[in-house]
Motif scaffolding. Structure first.
Motif, PDB file in Angstrom:
ATOM      1  N   THR A  28      40.842 -66.067  87.995  1.00  0.00           N
ATOM      2  CA  THR A  28      40.929 -65.080  86.921  1.00  0.00           C
ATOM      3  C   THR A  28      39.907 -65.301  85.811  1.00  0.00           C
ATOM      4  OG1 THR A  28      42.721 -66.399  86.008  1.00  0.00           O
ATOM      5  CG2 THR A  28      43.339 -64.471  87.289  1.00  0.00           C
ATOM      6  N   TYR A  33      35.896 -60.845  90.379  1.00  0.00           N
ATOM      7  CA  TYR A  33      37.213 -60.875  91.034  1.00  0.00           C
ATOM      8  C   TYR A  33      38.167 -59.966  90.275  1.00  0.00           C
ATOM      9  CZ  TYR A  33      41.804 -62.463  92.622  1.00  0.00           C
ATOM     10  OH  TYR A  33      43.085 -62.484  93.107  1.00  0.00           O
ATOM     11  N   LEU A  34      38.118 -60.038  88.947  1.00  0.00           N
ATOM     12  CA  LEU A  34      39.017 -59.196  88.152  1.00  0.00           C
ATOM     13  C   LEU A  34      38.753 -57.718  88.427  1.00  0.00           C
ATOM     14  CD1 LEU A  34      39.043 -61.106  84.759  1.00  0.00           C
ATOM     15  CD2 LEU A  34      40.872 -60.992  86.455  1.00  0.00           C
ATOM     16  N   GLU A  35      37.481 -57.374  88.622  1.00  0.00           N
ATOM     17  CA  GLU A  35      37.154 -55.974  88.894  1.00  0.00           C
ATOM     18  C   GLU A  35      37.597 -55.539  90.278  1.00  0.00           C
ATOM     19  OE1 GLU A  35      36.351 -53.334  87.221  1.00  0.00           O
ATOM     20  OE2 GLU A  35      36.323 -54.663  85.490  1.00  0.00           O
ATOM     21  N   GLY A  37      39.406 -57.549  92.784  1.00  0.00           N
ATOM     22  CA  GLY A  37      40.587 -58.135  93.407  1.00  0.00           C
ATOM     23  C   GLY A  37      40.301 -58.750  94.770  1.00  0.00           C
ATOM     24  N   SER A  42      35.214 -63.630  94.626  1.00  0.00           N
ATOM     25  CA  SER A  42      35.724 -64.639  93.689  1.00  0.00           C
ATOM     26  C   SER A  42      34.903 -65.911  93.859  1.00  0.00           C
ATOM     27  CB  SER A  42      37.190 -64.943  94.005  1.00  0.00           C
ATOM     28  OG  SER A  42      37.289 -65.791  95.130  1.00  0.00           O
ATOM     29  N   GLU A 342      39.142 -61.983  75.108  1.00  0.00           N
ATOM     30  CA  GLU A 342      38.160 -62.266  76.156  1.00  0.00           C
ATOM     31  C   GLU A 342      36.732 -62.425  75.631  1.00  0.00           C
ATOM     32  OE1 GLU A 342      38.771 -59.216  79.140  1.00  0.00           O
ATOM     33  OE2 GLU A 342      40.722 -60.048  79.684  1.00  0.00           O
ATOM     34  N   ARG A 345      34.281 -63.979  77.976  1.00  0.00           N
ATOM     35  CA  ARG A 345      33.970 -63.345  79.263  1.00  0.00           C
ATOM     36  C   ARG A 345      32.637 -62.610  79.216  1.00  0.00           C
ATOM     37  NH1 ARG A 345      39.060 -61.437  81.462  1.00  0.00           N
ATOM     38  NH2 ARG A 345      39.228 -63.637  81.981  1.00  0.00           N
ATOM     39  N   ARG A 367      34.988 -53.319  80.042  1.00  0.00           N
ATOM     40  CA  ARG A 367      36.087 -54.203  79.662  1.00  0.00           C
ATOM     41  C   ARG A 367      35.786 -54.898  78.329  1.00  0.00           C
ATOM     42  NH1 ARG A 367      39.969 -56.976  83.577  1.00  0.00           N
ATOM     43  NH2 ARG A 367      40.699 -58.670  82.289  1.00  0.00           N
TER      44      ARG A 367
ATOM     45  N   SER B  97      46.303 -57.771  94.782  1.00  0.00           N
ATOM     46  CA  SER B  97      45.644 -58.071  93.510  1.00  0.00           C
ATOM     47  C   SER B  97      45.332 -56.842  92.659  1.00  0.00           C
ATOM     48  CB  SER B  97      44.359 -58.863  93.769  1.00  0.00           C
ATOM     49  OG  SER B  97      43.581 -58.177  94.729  1.00  0.00           O
ATOM     50  N   ASN B 100      48.160 -54.492  89.632  1.00  0.00           N
ATOM     51  CA  ASN B 100      48.331 -55.512  88.588  1.00  0.00           C
ATOM     52  C   ASN B 100      48.663 -54.920  87.231  1.00  0.00           C
ATOM     53  OD1 ASN B 100      45.933 -54.362  87.989  1.00  0.00           O
ATOM     54  ND2 ASN B 100      44.727 -56.237  88.007  1.00  0.00           N
ATOM     55  N   ARG B 122      49.310 -63.752  82.533  1.00  0.00           N
ATOM     56  CA  ARG B 122      48.995 -62.516  81.806  1.00  0.00           C
ATOM     57  C   ARG B 122      50.259 -61.889  81.245  1.00  0.00           C
ATOM     58  NH1 ARG B 122      44.486 -63.801  83.416  1.00  0.00           N
ATOM     59  NH2 ARG B 122      44.922 -65.324  81.809  1.00  0.00           N
TER      60      ARG B 122
END
Ligand SMILES: Cc1cc2nc3c(=O)[nH]c(=O)nc-3n(C[C@H](O)[C@H](O)[C@H](O)COP(=O)(O)OP(=O)(O)OC[C@H]3O[C@@H](n4cnc5c(N)ncnc54)[C@H](O)[C@@H]3O)c2cc1C
Ligand code: SF4
Ligand code: SF4
Lengths: 429, 485
Positions: A28, A33-35, A37, A42, A342, A345, A367, B97, B100, B122
């Protein structure tokens, strides 16, 4: 695809991949990866691909080639990793592997080659920026953009920076004297993009260093730091450029850098030039880190403004400098530092990533802007030219009121105001 | 083992239609990274990975899999340590994932409605401003998902006071293996009849795909005190745990780290200033009303000292406390510094047996010439002996597995069980006979069959492999031989 794996790179990559125990604690921290999944996008997934290739279980495959360049190289995963994985090094080796295998193609690759040649040649870069500036003043830049192929136009669209007036782009003095009690001598990296587009930041840096008792050398013989080349997998060129600077800065003990990306790359010089590169790397200090270490003269001028400081990845994750910058900003009377979500980030700039991976870059930037919009500061401060351009473009596009500046400009401003008149002044317009 | 099936192009086309092309991975090199979870000892790539956005897409995916005879495996963040998210031959991974979103937060009734891919940490961050948190706090909480936590009934350091995931799940929406949606439980926490929410929690993804959950939120305690007991060895630290529990105190956490673990974390980015000279450190945390905490912390200190602590310290402020917890939670990862691979073990023994078991566990490690370290939820009697190894060394690998088996047998002999929180998965399916007899397993299989009669949802997990079944339970012959498409 069957490609001969460079045995030496393969071995080095393999050894480094063993540091990863597959715990997933980095997931995370990773913007891609956050975008998406996707495990493939990752840090853990990318390392698994690298290991697969190094072990001979995979060839230099489509996925590895894509992922090696979809990765922002922000190294947030290194900061999160308890196992000490040296992801940045692994990424550069992998990119070199992919490039060497001829597996990097498409418009992004073309753009990258172009850009890299430009930054490595001061004269060509100066001419290109002058041309762009000229077109901008004549209002012809949009027209020029129309002449480019559609795929490139889409990428360059909102990102073309406004070229500062010629006065700001003229070369810096080779020597800048200290003020007051002399505390030492340092050199400044002028770099490629910084001198062309952020001359004002350089001048602010010179003034702040002088104000704090340091005389500054700006060796004429220096050149580009080679960061962008190393990040794109062109190790040979990075080594060449590093060697030039190694000589240019031979006679100083401290090289102050105000561009996070350049600083991080110079600190890695040992990778390309084992031995001499390490000694060179040891001289490198980020401007904020340096000032925080030596201790600054308390600025007297007030700056009534709310500021969000956004950590450049190559400063926080690449050089471990974060609190130092905040301490400097907090020293400015009147300035209120606001914490936004963040801050650590990536903003999606990542060198020329915003040109080579426009979609992911835009998603990562969105983001960032969400977080900044929530806090809504007067000013966003960040110490890297790529981030400054990216965030500035984003703030404008989103219609946010904040301006993007380099932290050193705020410090310079505070010193400057004290000279004008004491007392409260309006925020920098 | 079933023969490796040929991947049907129709299946892939169907999955792409269900979730969109971009959300369906099927290139072999993409699937390669899905060949294991955080347990790298067990591997096997899926035939496809899909990343659905919502419940309806999950239903479409499940129906597509059924139409093509493909089993499927739900997956969260892949931080599982028992091979739970590993796909057996021919299976499709449903990676949650992208689901979420936190759909609703109700501060008054203290619950949150979440999708399964919400990352544990989170959720707590999101409700912090309301003075609430989500209590189950696995050490992997920065990455692991609520869906994975539900499947494994995950615990964490603060399980001692707050309970495991099962105490915090009020309701779930479950996509059944026939594609239908089942709604179980209610936000008020009570539902008449059989406790089917309880059955889903801890089912390791074998009953269906959780696509939504209502979870309990807990008020953030008024104050927290963290006491650090520094001991010459692990056994003395375990004795302190015993006397703290006997005293009637209810600490929120009692965690022990041994010296090897301390060194590994102190070498890492999560270094917290834990004393390197300590043989073991006990982190004891107390929370609650401010007025009660000071005397409790003093009592813990006295108990630790009389159990043989060299010295006892307190976290000076919230920041220092955070650092201790980051160090504790980064411990598994930090162990990666010792060797290329790590086998994180998980077993539970009655607390009173901790000193004895710990001494024996270390002896097992020594006997097999292995690097073994302990970092564990001492208050719950939940051990995590971690064995560092190099999977390229066949001999060492064999010794690791053997030592693991001996540790499990030891724990069972002492009245314990073979897993506290990491689940059975593929890792321990052949050891489940150590704690369950034939009729126990039969009952579980009947429960599973009520949800998943064709055994297509996460097959090959929990229940023993065929060979083992034949030996222990003739009725279960071939139970988990999955019909493959
Ligand atoms: C460093 C580290 C520390 C850890 N610390 C702890 C700890 O303190 N306590 C603890 O209990 N565990 C711990 N674990 C183990 C692991 O993090 C937990 O088991 C966690 O709950 C797994 O979550 P995940 O999202 O990664 O799930 P995954 O690993 O992806 O999956 C785990 C299981 O859940 C199932 N599953 C996932 N999503 C769904 C869904 N939507 N519906 C149905 N089934 C689903 C999968 O099929 C699989 O069987 C740790 C692991 C690591 C690597
Ligand atoms: S945190 Fe480090 S060890 Fe863990 S998976 Fe990520 S890179 Fe590997
Ligand atoms: S460098 Fe940044 S984008 Fe690349 S894997 Fe690490 S965290 Fe992700």
């Amino acid at each position: 695809m069957s490609v001969e794996l460079d045995q030496q790179v393969g071995n080095s990559l393999y050894e480094k991949s063993l540091d990863c125990v597959h715990c997933g604690l980095c997931l995370t921290s990773c913007p891609t990866y956050l975008e998406t999944g996707r495990e493939t996008s990752s840090p853990r997934g990318r390392i698994y691909l690298m290991r697969g290739v190094a072990e001979g279980r995979l060839s230099v495959s489509e996925t590895l080639s894509e992922e090696a360049f979809l990765c922002l190289g922000c190294r947030a995963c290194e900061t999160a990793c308890p196992s000490g994985v040296r992801y940045g090094e692994m990424l550069e080796e992998t990119r070199a592997l992919v490039v060497g295998a001829g597996a990097r193609r498409g418009p992004s690759a073309v753009l990258e080659r172009w850009g890299l040649r430009l930054v490595a040649s001061p004269r060509a870069l100066h001419a290109a920026v002058a041309l762009l500036g000229g077109l901008q003043r004549l209002g012809l830049d949009r027209l020029g953009l129309q002449l480019l192929p559609a795929s490139l136009r889409a990428r360059l669209g909102g990102l073309v920076p406004v070229v500062p007036p010629a006065a700001e782009r003229k070369p810096l003095p080779e020597w800048f004297p200290a003020e007051g009690v002399r505390r030492g001598r340092v050199a400044l990296l002028s770099g490629c993009v910084m001198s062309e587009l952020f001359g004002s930041v350089h001048r602010a840096t010179l003034r702040v260093l002088a104000r704090n008792g340091f005389e500054v050398l700006v060796p004429r013989t220096q050149g580009c730091c080679g960061a962008l080349h190393a990040h794109s997998g062109d190790d040979a060129r990075a080594a060449e450029l590093a060697r030039v600077n190694l000589q240019a800065f031979a006679e100083v003990d401290t090289i102050v850098v105000n561009s996070a990306g350049c600083g991080a790359a110079m600190r890695d010089a040992g990778h390309w030039l084992p031995g001499e590169g390490e000694a060179f790397a040891a001289k490198v200090r980020d401007i904020a880190e340096f000032l925080d270490d030596v201790g600054i003269i308390q600025p007297k001028g007030r700056l009534e403004a709310t500021v969000c400081y956004d950590d450049p990845c190559h400063l926080l994750h690449g050089q471990g400098v974060g609190p130092a910058v905040r301490r400097l900003l907090e020293a400015i009377p009147g300035l209120e530092l606001l914490a936004h979500r963040e801050a650590d980030r990536c903003c999606g700039a990542a060198g020329i990533y915003n040109l080579t991976q426009p979609e992911m870059s835009a998603a990562v930037l969105a983001r960032k802007l969400d977080a900044l919009a929530e806090t809504d500061p007067d000013i966003v401060a960040t110490g890297n030219p790529g981030c400054l351009m990216q965030i500035a473009a984003g703030l404008t596009a989103r219609g946010l009121r904040a301006r993007a500046v380099h932290p050193i400009e705020l410090l310079d401003e505070a010193y400057g105001r004290a000279d004008e008149a004491p007392g409260t002044q309006p925020a920098i317009p | 083992m079933a023969a490796s099936p040929t991947v049907s192009a129709d299946l892939i086309a169907g999955l792409e239609a269900a979730v969109g092309r971009e959300a369906c991975l099927s290139r072999p090199d993409e699937l390669f990274v899905y060949e294991c979870d955080a347990l790298t000892l067990h591997t096997g790539p899926p035939v496809a990975v899909v990343l659905p956005q919502d419940t309806a897409q999950v239903q479409r995916v499940v129906r597509t899999c059924r139409a093509h005879g493909a089993p499927f495996v739900p997956r969260g963040a892949g931080t599982g340590l028992s091979g739970g998210a590993t796909a057996p031959d021919g299976a499709v991974v449903i990676e949650c994932s992208r689901m979420n979103r936190i759909l609703e937060v109700n501060a008054e009734d203290r619950y949150a409605v979440v999708e399964p891919g919400v990352v544990n940490a989170r959720l707590s961050e999101a409700v912090e401003s309301l003075g609430l948190f989500y209590a189950p706090d696995p050490s992997s909480q920065q990455a692991c998902t609520i869906g994975g936590n539900i499947a494994e009934n995950s615990g964490g350091p603060h399980t001692l006071k707050y309970g495991t995931t099962t105490n915090h799940v009020l309701a779930v929406s479950l996509v059944l293996p026939d594609g239908e949606l089942l709604e179980l439980g209610s936000p008020c926490g009570w539902s008449p009849g059989h406790d089917l929410v309880g059955a889903v929690v801890g089912s390791e993804g074998t009953l269906g795909v959780v696509t939504r959950a209502i979870v309990r939120l807990t008020p953030i305690p008024e104050q927290v005190e963290t006491v650090l007991g520094i001991f010459p060895d692990v056994v003395k630290a375990c004795r302190a745990v015993g006397s703290i529990i006997r005293s009637g105190l209810v600490p929120s956490a009692l965690e022990i780290l041994d010296q090897r673990t301390i060194h590994a974390v102190e070498d890492s980015v999560y270094a917290a200033g834990l004393p390197r000279d300590a043989g073991a450190v006990l982190i004891a945390e107390l929370d609650g009303a401010a007025s009660a905490l000071v005397p409790q912390a003093e009592q813990v200190q006295r108990l630790a000292e009389s159990a043989g602590a060299l010295r006892v310290e307190r976290a000076r402020d919230a920041e220092e406390r955070q650092r201790f917890w980051k160090a504790r939670k980064g411990a598994f990862g930090a162990m990666g510094r010792l060797a290329p691979d790590l086998y994180v073990h998980d077993a539970v023994v009655p607390r009173s047996k901790l000193p004895e078991v710990l001494a024996e566990v270390c002896a097992i490690g020594d006997r097999h010439g292995l690097t073994l370290s302990n970092v564990f939820h001492a208050g719950d009697g939940n051990l995590h002996p971690n064995i560092s190894f190099d999977r390229r060394d066949e001999d060492e690998r064999a010794r690791v597995l053997l030592a693991g088996q001996e540790i499990l047998e030891l724990c069972v002999r002492m009245g314990g069980v073979i897993t506290g929180e990491h689940g059975v998965g593929t890792e321990k399916r052949d050891f489940i006979g150590l704690v369950f007899g034939e009729s126990d397993l039969e009952a579980m299989k009947h429960l599973r069959a009520a949800f998943d009669p064709d055994r297509v949802c996460n097959p090959g997990k929990i229940f023993p492999t065929t060979r083992f079944c034949v030996e222990s339970n003739p009725h279960a012959r071939g139970y988990d031989r999955v019909p493959l498409g």
